[in-house]
Design an enzyme around this catalytic site. Sequence first.
Site, PDB file in Angstrom:
ATOM      1  N   ARG A  83       0.828  -1.226   0.000  1.00  0.00           N
ATOM      2  CA  ARG A  83       0.000   0.000   0.000  1.00  0.00           C
ATOM      3  C   ARG A  83       0.857   1.268   0.000  1.00  0.00           C
ATOM      4  O   ARG A  83       0.488   2.276   0.615  1.00  0.00           O
ATOM      5  CB  ARG A  83      -0.956   0.056   1.200  1.00  0.00           C
ATOM      6  CG  ARG A  83      -1.916  -1.087   1.297  1.00  0.00           C
ATOM      7  CD  ARG A  83      -2.999  -1.096   0.213  1.00  0.00           C
ATOM      8  NE  ARG A  83      -3.781  -2.284   0.390  1.00  0.00           N
ATOM      9  CZ  ARG A  83      -3.457  -3.477  -0.143  1.00  0.00           C
ATOM     10  NH1 ARG A  83      -2.401  -3.594  -0.947  1.00  0.00           N
ATOM     11  NH2 ARG A  83      -4.209  -4.518   0.075  1.00  0.00           N
ATOM     12  N   GLU A  92      -4.288   3.717   6.496  1.00  0.00           N
ATOM     13  CA  GLU A  92      -4.291   3.398   5.059  1.00  0.00           C
ATOM     14  C   GLU A  92      -5.126   4.452   4.325  1.00  0.00           C
ATOM     15  O   GLU A  92      -4.790   4.891   3.230  1.00  0.00           O
ATOM     16  CB  GLU A  92      -4.868   1.995   4.808  1.00  0.00           C
ATOM     17  CG  GLU A  92      -4.903   1.642   3.317  1.00  0.00           C
ATOM     18  CD  GLU A  92      -5.153   0.167   3.061  1.00  0.00           C
ATOM     19  OE1 GLU A  92      -4.700  -0.680   3.856  1.00  0.00           O
ATOM     20  OE2 GLU A  92      -5.806  -0.143   2.043  1.00  0.00           O
ATOM     21  N   SER A 140     -10.384  -0.432   4.192  1.00  0.00           N
ATOM     22  CA  SER A 140      -9.534  -0.638   5.372  1.00  0.00           C
ATOM     23  C   SER A 140      -9.033   0.704   5.884  1.00  0.00           C
ATOM     24  O   SER A 140      -8.450   1.483   5.130  1.00  0.00           O
ATOM     25  CB  SER A 140      -8.329  -1.512   5.029  1.00  0.00           C
ATOM     26  OG  SER A 140      -8.779  -2.799   4.687  1.00  0.00           O
TER      27      SER A 140
HETATM   28  C1  LIG Z   1     -15.773  -0.929   0.316  1.00  0.00           C
HETATM   29  C2  LIG Z   1     -14.315  -0.685   0.023  1.00  0.00           C
HETATM   30  C3  LIG Z   1     -13.455  -1.746  -0.182  1.00  0.00           C
HETATM   31  C4  LIG Z   1     -12.111  -1.536  -0.457  1.00  0.00           C
HETATM   32  N1  LIG Z   1     -11.288  -2.617  -0.653  1.00  0.00           N
HETATM   33  C5  LIG Z   1      -9.986  -2.430  -0.956  1.00  0.00           C
HETATM   34  C6  LIG Z   1      -9.118  -3.537  -1.186  1.00  0.00           C
HETATM   35  O1  LIG Z   1      -9.505  -4.691  -1.131  1.00  0.00           O
HETATM   36  N2  LIG Z   1      -7.835  -3.287  -1.483  1.00  0.00           N
HETATM   37  C7  LIG Z   1      -7.341  -2.022  -1.561  1.00  0.00           C
HETATM   38  O2  LIG Z   1      -6.139  -1.853  -1.855  1.00  0.00           O
HETATM   39  N3  LIG Z   1      -8.133  -0.944  -1.352  1.00  0.00           N
HETATM   40  C8  LIG Z   1      -9.441  -1.111  -1.058  1.00  0.00           C
HETATM   41  N4  LIG Z   1     -10.240  -0.034  -0.841  1.00  0.00           N
HETATM   42  C9  LIG Z   1      -9.668   1.325  -0.878  1.00  0.00           C
HETATM   43  C10 LIG Z   1      -9.716   2.012  -2.245  1.00  0.00           C
HETATM   44  O3  LIG Z   1     -10.770   1.512  -3.056  1.00  0.00           O
HETATM   45  C11 LIG Z   1      -8.384   1.875  -2.994  1.00  0.00           C
HETATM   46  O4  LIG Z   1      -7.329   2.453  -2.265  1.00  0.00           O
HETATM   47  C12 LIG Z   1      -8.431   2.531  -4.376  1.00  0.00           C
HETATM   48  O5  LIG Z   1      -7.282   2.172  -5.097  1.00  0.00           O
HETATM   49  C13 LIG Z   1      -8.537   4.054  -4.312  1.00  0.00           C
HETATM   50  O6  LIG Z   1      -8.865   4.517  -5.604  1.00  0.00           O
HETATM   51  P1  LIG Z   1      -9.687   5.872  -5.787  1.00  0.00           P
HETATM   52  O7  LIG Z   1      -9.869   6.095  -7.232  1.00  0.00           O
HETATM   53  O8  LIG Z   1     -10.915   5.851  -4.968  1.00  0.00           O
HETATM   54  O9  LIG Z   1      -8.636   6.914  -5.204  1.00  0.00           O
HETATM   55  P2  LIG Z   1      -8.893   8.141  -4.169  1.00  0.00           P
HETATM   56  O10 LIG Z   1      -9.447   7.621  -2.896  1.00  0.00           O
HETATM   57  O11 LIG Z   1      -9.691   9.174  -4.879  1.00  0.00           O
HETATM   58  O12 LIG Z   1      -7.410   8.627  -3.972  1.00  0.00           O
HETATM   59  C14 LIG Z   1      -6.482   7.816  -3.279  1.00  0.00           C
HETATM   60  C15 LIG Z   1      -5.067   8.347  -3.539  1.00  0.00           C
HETATM   61  O13 LIG Z   1      -4.744   8.134  -4.906  1.00  0.00           O
HETATM   62  C16 LIG Z   1      -4.302   9.345  -5.508  1.00  0.00           C
HETATM   63  N5  LIG Z   1      -4.759   9.349  -6.902  1.00  0.00           N
HETATM   64  C17 LIG Z   1      -5.998   9.046  -7.363  1.00  0.00           C
HETATM   65  N6  LIG Z   1      -6.052   9.182  -8.700  1.00  0.00           N
HETATM   66  C18 LIG Z   1      -4.824   9.588  -9.091  1.00  0.00           C
HETATM   67  C19 LIG Z   1      -4.242   9.927 -10.350  1.00  0.00           C
HETATM   68  N7  LIG Z   1      -4.941   9.887 -11.496  1.00  0.00           N
HETATM   69  N8  LIG Z   1      -2.939  10.310 -10.375  1.00  0.00           N
HETATM   70  C20 LIG Z   1      -2.199  10.370  -9.233  1.00  0.00           C
HETATM   71  N9  LIG Z   1      -2.696  10.065  -8.021  1.00  0.00           N
HETATM   72  C21 LIG Z   1      -3.983   9.681  -7.944  1.00  0.00           C
HETATM   73  C22 LIG Z   1      -4.973  10.453  -4.692  1.00  0.00           C
HETATM   74  O14 LIG Z   1      -4.255  11.669  -4.779  1.00  0.00           O
HETATM   75  C23 LIG Z   1      -4.935   9.849  -3.292  1.00  0.00           C
HETATM   76  O15 LIG Z   1      -3.682  10.082  -2.675  1.00  0.00           O
HETATM   77  C24 LIG Z   1     -11.603  -0.227  -0.544  1.00  0.00           C
HETATM   78  C25 LIG Z   1     -12.470   0.868  -0.360  1.00  0.00           C
HETATM   79  C26 LIG Z   1     -13.809   0.642  -0.078  1.00  0.00           C
HETATM   80  C27 LIG Z   1     -14.710   1.836   0.091  1.00  0.00           C
END
Ligand SMILES: Cc1cc2nc3c(=O)[nH]c(=O)nc-3n(C[C@H](O)[C@H](O)[C@H](O)COP(=O)(O)OP(=O)(O)OC[C@H]3O[C@@H](n4cnc5c(N)ncnc54)[C@H](O)[C@@H]3O)c2cc1C
Length: 322
Positions: free
Chosen positions: A181, A300, A230
Site C-alpha cells: 500500500r 491506510e 480498510s
Molecule cells: C468498500 C471498500 C473496499 C475496499 N477494498 C480495498 C481492497 O480490497 N484493497 C485495496 O487496496 N483498497 C481497497 N479499498 C480502498 C480504495 O478503493 C483503494 O485504495 C483505491 O485504489 C482508491 O482509488 P480511488 O480512485 O478511490 O482513489 P482516491 O481515494 O480518490 O485517492 C487515493 C489516492 O490516490 C491518488 N490518486 C488518485 N487518482 C490519481 C491519479 N490519477 N494520479 C495520481 N494520483 C492519484 C490520490 O491523490 C490519493 O492520494 C476499498 C475501499 C472501499 C470503500
Amino acid sequence: MFDGKGLIDRLGKAASELRGRLVPNTAMERVTWLRAGGPAELLFQPLDEDDLRLFLRALPADVPLSVIGVGSNLLVRDGGLSGAVVRLSAKGFGQQEMAGENRIIAGAISPDKHIAGFAMDQGIGGFAFMYGIPGSLGGALAMNAGAHGTEISERVVEIYGMNRKGETVTIPREAMRYGYRSAAVPKGVIFTGALLEGFARERSVIRDEMEAVRHHRETVQPVQEKTGGSTFKNPDGQSAWRLIDEAGCRGLMIGGAQMSPMHCNFMINRGNASAYDLEYLGETVRERVYNHSGILLEWEIRRVGRFLAGRDIYEFVPQDLD
Ligand SMILES: Cc1cc2nc3c(=O)[nH]c(=O)nc-3n(C[C@H](O)[C@H](O)[C@H](O)COP(=O)(O)OP(=O)(O)OC[C@H]3O[C@@H](n4cnc5c(N)ncnc54)[C@H](O)[C@@H]3O)c2cc1C
C-alpha cells in the site's frame, strides 16, 4: 477563505477555452465514499489530455494542486481542500483497450471493476482481484491497491501521466518503488493511464475467480455502507482488524463515526459523521490498540485538507516512543 471564483479568474484566458467542468467550492462530501468533509476550492474535470495540459499551464505556480480518483480511500477534512483539485473525466480517461498479447492500456479513471471485466472478456488472467476494489486505476496505482494476494504493482508495465508544467511523462514500474500500500508517486504528477500486463487464462476460470471475489466482499465487508475500506494497514505479520477487535474497538462510535461491527478495520459514517468524528475515532483506535498490544497502527485511508478552526486533531504519539 476559499475563493474558487477568484481562482478561475486567475486562469486568465484559458478559463474560457477549457472544455471540462470547472466548479468552484465543490462539496467533497458528495464525492468521497465516506460522505464527509469540506469543499474543494476549485474542482476541474478535464475532458482529455489537451484540456488537462491547458489547465496545468494556466494554473499559477502558487496554487496548491491535488488529484483525486473516485474518493474511495479519502478522508477530506472539514475545512476542505485549498487550491485546485483535478478529477479526470470518464469520457477522456475511462477507456480500456488491448495493447499486444495479454496487455491492456487503461485510462486512469477506469473503475477497477471495469478493468477486471475487460480482462476477463479478453481472456487475460491476473486482474480478478480488482473486481472487488471500488476505486479507479489512478487511485490503485498511487496506493498499490491489492486484494486476495495480488497487488496492482504486479500488473504494471509503465504509467503515463502529466506533470505540473503540463508535460507528459512515462514512469517505468521500477521508479514507483512499490511496497505494501505504498508507492513513490512523483511529486505533482497526475496519472492519466497505464500499460498493464496479465497472462493467458480461460474465461470461465476468470469468471469463477471474480464470482469468488464478489461473494467474499458481500459476506465479510460492509460494502453497502459509507466507508473508505480498510482504515489501517496490516502491521507486519498481523491483521489490523484482529488488533482492533482485541483492543475492544469493534463497533466503537464517536459522533456519527463507527468502526464497523461487521469488519472492524472498516470505518463507517452512520449518516451524519463529520470528518472530525471519523479522524478522531481513528486516532482513538490507534491509541487503544497501542495501549493494548504495543503496536502502532498506520493509516491506510488518506487524510487530506484542512481542519476547521479549533477542530484540529493531534495524531496519537506513544509517550514511550516520543
Ligand atoms: C468498500 C471498500 C473496499 C475496499 N477494498 C480495498 C481492497 O480490497 N484493497 C485495496 O487496496 N483498497 C481497497 N479499498 C480502498 C480504495 O478503493 C483503494 O485504495 C483505491 O485504489 C482508491 O482509488 P480511488 O480512485 O478511490 O482513489 P482516491 O481515494 O480518490 O485517492 C487515493 C489516492 O490516490 C491518488 N490518486 C488518485 N487518482 C490519481 C491519479 N490519477 N494520479 C495520481 N494520483 C492519484 C490520490 O491523490 C490519493 O492520494 C476499498 C475501499 C472501499 C470503500
